[in-house]
Each structure stands twice: as C-alpha cells, then as structure tokens.
Design a protein around this motif. Structure first.
Motif, short mmCIF file in Angstrom:
data_model
loop_
_atom_site.label_atom_id
_atom_site.label_comp_id
_atom_site.label_asym_id
_atom_site.label_seq_id
_atom_site.Cartn_x
_atom_site.Cartn_y
_atom_site.Cartn_z
N LYS A 44 -2.55 2.91 10.95
CA LYS A 44 -1.13 3.06 10.64
C LYS A 44 -0.45 1.69 10.50
CE LYS A 44 3.07 5.40 11.22
NZ LYS A 44 3.79 4.74 10.17
N THR A 45 -0.76 0.78 11.41
CA THR A 45 -0.17 -0.56 11.36
C THR A 45 -0.61 -1.29 10.10
OG1 THR A 45 -0.06 -0.65 13.77
CG2 THR A 45 0.05 -2.75 12.60
N ILE A 46 -1.89 -1.17 9.75
CA ILE A 46 -2.42 -1.80 8.53
C ILE A 46 -1.72 -1.25 7.30
CG2 ILE A 46 -4.46 -2.04 7.06
CD1 ILE A 46 -6.12 -1.98 9.69
N GLU A 47 -1.58 0.08 7.24
CA GLU A 47 -0.92 0.71 6.09
C GLU A 47 0.54 0.32 6.00
OE1 GLU A 47 -1.88 4.80 6.88
OE2 GLU A 47 -3.82 4.65 5.83
N ASP A 48 1.23 0.26 7.15
CA ASP A 48 2.64 -0.13 7.16
C ASP A 48 2.81 -1.58 6.70
OD1 ASP A 48 3.28 2.38 8.09
OD2 ASP A 48 3.66 1.73 10.17
N PHE A 49 1.97 -2.47 7.20
CA PHE A 49 2.02 -3.88 6.81
C PHE A 49 1.76 -4.01 5.31
CE2 PHE A 49 0.12 -7.94 5.83
CZ PHE A 49 0.84 -8.87 6.59
N VAL A 95 0.68 -13.35 1.56
CA VAL A 95 0.41 -12.14 0.77
C VAL A 95 0.67 -12.36 -0.72
CG1 VAL A 95 1.12 -9.75 0.32
CG2 VAL A 95 0.69 -10.50 2.65
N GLN A 96 1.80 -12.92 -1.09
CA GLN A 96 2.11 -13.07 -2.52
C GLN A 96 1.12 -14.01 -3.20
OE1 GLN A 96 4.06 -10.92 -4.03
NE2 GLN A 96 4.26 -10.11 -1.96
N ARG A 97 0.76 -15.07 -2.51
CA ARG A 97 -0.25 -15.99 -3.08
C ARG A 97 -1.59 -15.28 -3.25
NH1 ARG A 97 -2.47 -21.50 -0.40
NH2 ARG A 97 -3.56 -22.29 -2.23
N LEU A 98 -1.96 -14.47 -2.26
CA LEU A 98 -3.22 -13.71 -2.36
C LEU A 98 -3.15 -12.68 -3.48
CD1 LEU A 98 -3.90 -13.26 1.44
CD2 LEU A 98 -5.27 -14.62 -0.16
N ASN A 99 -2.00 -12.02 -3.64
CA ASN A 99 -1.83 -11.08 -4.76
C ASN A 99 -2.06 -11.80 -6.09
OD1 ASN A 99 -1.28 -8.77 -3.27
ND2 ASN A 99 0.94 -9.01 -3.40
N GLY A 100 -1.50 -13.00 -6.21
CA GLY A 100 -1.67 -13.77 -7.44
C GLY A 100 -3.13 -14.14 -7.68
N LEU A 101 -3.83 -14.55 -6.62
CA LEU A 101 -5.25 -14.88 -6.76
C LEU A 101 -6.05 -13.66 -7.20
CD1 LEU A 101 -5.81 -17.08 -3.59
CD2 LEU A 101 -5.94 -17.83 -5.98
N LYS A 107 4.84 -2.71 3.38
CA LYS A 107 6.00 -3.58 3.56
C LYS A 107 5.87 -4.88 2.76
CE LYS A 107 8.54 -6.14 7.09
NZ LYS A 107 8.62 -6.50 8.51
N HIS A 108 4.66 -5.42 2.70
CA HIS A 108 4.46 -6.71 2.04
C HIS A 108 3.85 -6.60 0.64
CE1 HIS A 108 5.64 -8.91 5.62
NE2 HIS A 108 4.90 -8.07 6.32
N ASN A 109 3.75 -5.36 0.13
CA ASN A 109 3.23 -5.12 -1.22
C ASN A 109 1.84 -5.73 -1.44
OD1 ASN A 109 5.62 -3.74 -2.11
ND2 ASN A 109 6.60 -5.74 -2.21
N VAL A 110 0.94 -5.48 -0.51
CA VAL A 110 -0.43 -5.99 -0.61
C VAL A 110 -1.13 -5.28 -1.77
CG1 VAL A 110 -2.67 -6.11 0.55
CG2 VAL A 110 -0.57 -6.57 1.83
N ALA A 111 -1.65 -6.06 -2.72
CA ALA A 111 -2.29 -5.49 -3.91
C ALA A 111 -3.81 -5.70 -3.91
CB ALA A 111 -1.69 -6.11 -5.17
N TYR A 112 -4.35 -6.36 -2.92
CA TYR A 112 -5.78 -6.66 -2.86
C TYR A 112 -6.46 -5.73 -1.86
CZ TYR A 112 -3.43 -9.57 0.61
OH TYR A 112 -2.60 -10.02 1.59
#
Length: 166
Positions: free
Chosen positions: A105-110, A81-87, A113-118
């Motif tokens: 709900k599971t997608i939103e929670d994940f 996730v963090q590498r993808l956020n950087g990309l 939790k992992h700070n998905v920015a993409y």
C-alpha cells in the motif's frame, strides 16, 4: 620518445579493450576500476508489488539498466522520481526501482503521489540488495548494455550519460 609513448598508448588501449572482452566473456570476476563488474541477473527474483515477476535478462544487449534502491521515507528518492521517469523514457535505458521495507500500500501510494512511470519491484528479504552489494537507501547501480556493473553509489550520478553509454 614518441615511439615509446605510442607503444604505451597502444598497450593501454589493448589492455582496456581485451580486459572488457574478458569480463563480458566471464573469465574475470571483477574488472579494474571503472571498467565494470560481472553480475548474475538470472539469480534475481524481482517481483512487482502485485507479484508479477520481472526479469532483467532480456534487456542485456539492448538497454542500459539503472537500478535504484529506495524507500518511501527517503526524501532524495522522491526528488529523483522525475529524473528517473525521464531516463526510463529513453528507449536505450530501463529503470527499475527496488523498494526495501515498505508495504504494498505504501509503495502504491508513493508511486501514485509522485507519478512513478518506471518499473517498481520489492526486495522483501534483502536478497536483491545483497546481489548488487548495496546497503541502505538511497543507492544506485548502473549496468551497461552488456550487463556489467559500471556504477555503484549512493545516488544517481550527475554524469549518468557517461555510464549508460558504456
């Protein structure tokens, strides 16, 4: 000997250059290894968990597109996730994560939790995975700025800069 070598190099360069042009023009279905494959982005029905339609077509010509296929139970997916956020923060790259099999709900929670920015989209019936010819998670497909598939594999490649620069 130098003249023959020079002629071979010129022939290879011409083949690679014109081979790529032929693919971009749509005259060949598949390129030689490492040169890219055509893909039909217009046929994809990409939707966010909230139902908003996402199109990759406007990105062709301006951004490389990194498409990752993931699931909430995939540990390596969470680690990327963090590498993808950087990309995705690079203006020349767009990351789209295709979820297979999880509830909204599971997608939103994940994502929280992992700070998905993409961008995250769902693949309810597996059509997106079939279109990109991937099976299972994790998987990664990289499209060049011209819309050609230049990488398909089980994870983000270590040498990703090479692929997104194509």
């Amino acid at each position: 000997m130098r003249t023959v070598l020079k002629a071979v190099v010129v022939a290879i360069v011409c083949f690679l250059h014109f081979g790529e042009f032929a693919l971009a023009a749509g005259t060949a279905a598949t390129a030689t290894e490492g040169r890219g494959e055509r893909t039909v982005l217009g046929d994809l029905d990409l939707r966010t968990p909230a139902g908003k339609q996402v199109s990759l077509i406007p990105l062709v010509g301006s951004q490389a597109i990194v498409v990752v296929f993931w699931g909430s139970g995939c540990r390596s997916c969470a680690e990327e996730v963090q590498r993808l956020n950087g990309l995705d923060s690079d203006r020349l790259i767009k990351v789209v994560a295709v979820n297979e099999g999880d509830s909204v709900k599971t997608i939103e929670d994940f994502s929280a939790k992992h700070n998905v920015a993409y961008e995250v989209v769902v693949d309810l019936d597996g059509a997106v995975a079939r279109a990109f010819e991937v099976s299972g998670v994790p998987s990664c497909v990289i499209l060049s700025r011209s819309g050609l598939i230049v990488y398909r594999g089980p994870k983000l490649p270590e040498e990703i800069d090479y692929y997104v620069a194509q």
